[in-house]
Design a protein around this motif. Structure first.
Motif, PDB file in Angstrom:
ATOM      1  N   VAL A 298      -3.913   3.853  -1.719  1.00 41.97           N
ATOM      2  CA  VAL A 298      -4.133   2.771  -2.673  1.00 41.97           C
ATOM      3  C   VAL A 298      -3.291   1.576  -2.245  1.00 41.97           C
ATOM      4  CG1 VAL A 298      -4.756   4.123  -4.722  1.00 41.97           C
ATOM      5  CG2 VAL A 298      -2.348   3.665  -4.220  1.00 41.97           C
ATOM      6  N   GLY A 299      -3.720   0.418  -2.644  1.00 39.23           N
ATOM      7  CA  GLY A 299      -2.963  -0.777  -2.309  1.00 39.23           C
ATOM      8  C   GLY A 299      -3.253  -1.887  -3.286  1.00 39.23           C
ATOM      9  N   TYR A 300      -2.419  -2.904  -3.232  1.00 38.62           N
ATOM     10  CA  TYR A 300      -2.734  -4.157  -3.924  1.00 38.62           C
ATOM     11  C   TYR A 300      -3.303  -5.105  -2.886  1.00 38.62           C
ATOM     12  CZ  TYR A 300      -0.815  -2.889  -8.438  1.00 38.62           C
ATOM     13  OH  TYR A 300      -0.617  -2.289  -9.660  1.00 38.62           O
TER      14      TYR A 300
ATOM     15  N   PHE B 101       0.840  -1.198   0.000  1.00 41.33           N
ATOM     16  CA  PHE B 101       0.000   0.000   0.000  1.00 41.33           C
ATOM     17  C   PHE B 101       0.873   1.245   0.000  1.00 41.33           C
ATOM     18  CE2 PHE B 101       0.994   1.295   4.316  1.00 41.33           C
ATOM     19  CZ  PHE B 101       1.464   0.110   4.868  1.00 41.33           C
TER      20      PHE B 101
END
Lengths: 145, 381
Positions: free
Chosen positions: A85-87, A68
């Motif tokens: 935002v993140g994965y 993130f």
């Protein structure tokens, strides 16, 4: 942010999530290729591996944070400043997808954090109109649902 | 396959050129490369122009024909190329292919940007991409790699800052760099946060500027005296597999390995490297992909001094993108400009002693947690 399902706004992009009754039970929508046994997000118009037809697939609403960041410069699309935002590694499909993170939970971000999808008004779309965006929040936030 | 020679290079200063046009800047670089090689413009038989921002910022298209005619080159095939941050190096790749295949004998590759304008925002991967609409900007992409690298390998903020300190120290010896004032770890970490954990001094600035290189078949080289050999040109796009390992960049490893294989070389054969340090964590990831250290050891390598001027394998002795600034169309060619200057032993205070072999490495774009493009070029004297 707990504004999911409160507005009759368009999604930021069509076909990427579904919201249940009164916004509860939001899920990501992706695609699956039955021939290749592969899932995709977002749903491609055809399978990039076999070029065959893609079925819509509900990718669920939960996952764990893989990595993130918090973006602190002036954002595009009228996103909050700062925004995260993140994965996210989705439970079930195992897909690692990019997602916005709940602006009210930025101080709680850590790798492995269990997350649940929410949908709410956030920013504007390509035409500059207010729209719904999917975002992930810490899983216990939605435990009452 | 014909051998490919690097006959001339040219470059403008990088920075804010508010009073100059893109065609003016690019024409200056083109003219310098022709003069450096001693080649008449009329001898150029193919041209490439690389720019990533001319179309989105100014709605300018086919700028290359304007640039080439500004230095007296017309009639020949000219191609305009956009490939995000590898626009310049991808054009270089195509020029090498044309010479190797015997389709051209003297190819001028020019790249440039005029991007220091209010309309320029952070680079992204295209407004219509879902990732972009969900907030992905390039600094965020690298910041997320940094978070993962720190968690998996213990890489520290100080080690990442060491990259910025080293490259700025190098830039202090480079009159062509935009930012030349030395810095230190505390100043780097204390600069404003852009995307956690990357601070402003860990993110490359934008710039106006242009660079050009002239590539020739042997029979077209005006003088072999200062001529260099291009030993490998490798270019790959992403694999877009899911999930992507964001601490071990598969596309980066694959393209670097391809360049070494094409040149018949190993990392130990290199005397210097210009790599894509758009962000400090990027240089650390590229150390690992380039085989300068074991996977996960890039942070330690950055802080060791081994990649500084005078060290085991100097990286970004030009100051890199972090100091030069990053006009994407020009960057890949500016890296080649630096290699040429070093391999000709003309780099002055920042000269790498005995430099005989150099590698230029570039990456661009963002798709599905992977790069859209990666290039690696090996040049010898």
């Amino acid at each position: 942010m707990h504004s999911e399902g409160t507005a009759q706004l368009p999604p930021v992009a069509p076909g990427i999530f579904t919201t249940g009754q009164e916004g509860e039970g939001s899920s990501l929508l992706g695609g699956a290729c039955p021939a290749c046994d592969r899932d995709f997000f977002p749903r491609p118009s055809r399978c990039p591996l076999c070029l065959g037809a893609i079925d819509e697939k509900n990718l669920g609403s939960t996952g764990k944070l893989y990595t993130f960041t918090v973006v602190r410069v002036k954002p595009s699309w009228g996103l909050p400043c700062p925004y995260g935002v993140g994965y996210v590694d989705l439970d079930g499909s195992g897909l690692r997808v990019l997602g916005l993170l709940d602006p009210e939970s930025l101080d709680r971000l850590e790798i492995g954090l269990p997350l649940r999808l929410a949908v709410g008004e956030m920013g504007v779309d390509l035409r500059g109109n207010p729209c719904l965006r999917p975002f992930f929040q810490p899983a216990e936030e939605g435990a009452h649902e | 396959m014909n051998e490919v020679y690097l006959a001339g290079v040219g470059m403008t200063a990088f920075g804010v050129h508010a009073e100059r046009t893109l065609v003016d800047l690019a024409g200056e670089a083109a003219g310098l490369a022709l003069a450096d090689a001693g080649l008449e413009p009329g001898r150029v038989d193919m041209g490439f122009f690389a720019s990533a921002t001319a179309a989105p910022l100014f709605k300018d298209v086919t700028v290359g024909q304007n640039v080439f005619w500004s230095v007296g080159i017309n009639q020949i095939p000219i191609f305009n190329l956009e490939n995000a941050c590898t626009s310049g190096s991808a054009a270089f790749y195509l020029a090498c292919n044309a010479i190797a295949a015997g389709q051209a004998r003297a190819v001028l590759v020019v790249g440039g940007e005029k991007m220091c304008v209010p309309e320029a925002g952070l680079l992204n991967s295209g407004a219509t991409e879902l990732d972009t609409q969900l907030g992905l900007v390039t600094p965020a992409s690298f910041a997320m790699r940094a978070v993962r690298h720190m968690a998996e390998f213990g890489t520290t903020a100080e080690q990442m800052a060491a990259v910025a300190v080293k490259n700025r120290e190098h830039a202090s010896f480079n009159p062509m760099a935009q930012f030349r004032k030395p810095t230190n770890v505390a100043e780097v970490l204390g600069s404003p946060m852009i995307a956690d954990p990357l601070t402003r001094l860990q993110c490359c600035p934008i710039a106006d500027g242009a660079a050009a290189v002239l590539l020739c078949a042997k029979e077209a080289v005006p003088s072999l005296d200062r001529c260099l050999r291009v030993r490998a040109w490798a270019y790959g796009t992403g694999d877009y597999a899911n999930p992507q390992d964001m601490a071990r960049w598969g596309t980066d490893y694959r393209v670097c390995a391809s360049a070494y294989a094409l040149a018949g070389m190993q990392p130990a054969d290199l005397d210097l490297i210009e790599c894509h340090d758009a962000f400090t964590i990027g240089e650390i990831l590229h150390y690992e992909a380039l085989g300068l250290c074991a996977p996960g050891e890039g942070g330690k390598l950055a802080a060791s001094g081994d990649t500084a001027l005078g060290g085991r394998i100097p990286v970004n002795v030009s100051g890199g993108l972090l100091s030069r600034g990053h006009p994407p169309g020009a960057t890949g060619l500016a890296q080649v400009w630096e290699l040429a200057t070093q391999l000709r032993n003309e780099a002055g205070e920042r000269q790498v002693a005995g430099a005989g072999t150099g590698l230029a490495h570039c990456m661009g774009g963002d798709k599905d947690g992977d790069a859209k493009s990666c290039t690696a070029i090996i040049i010898t004297n």
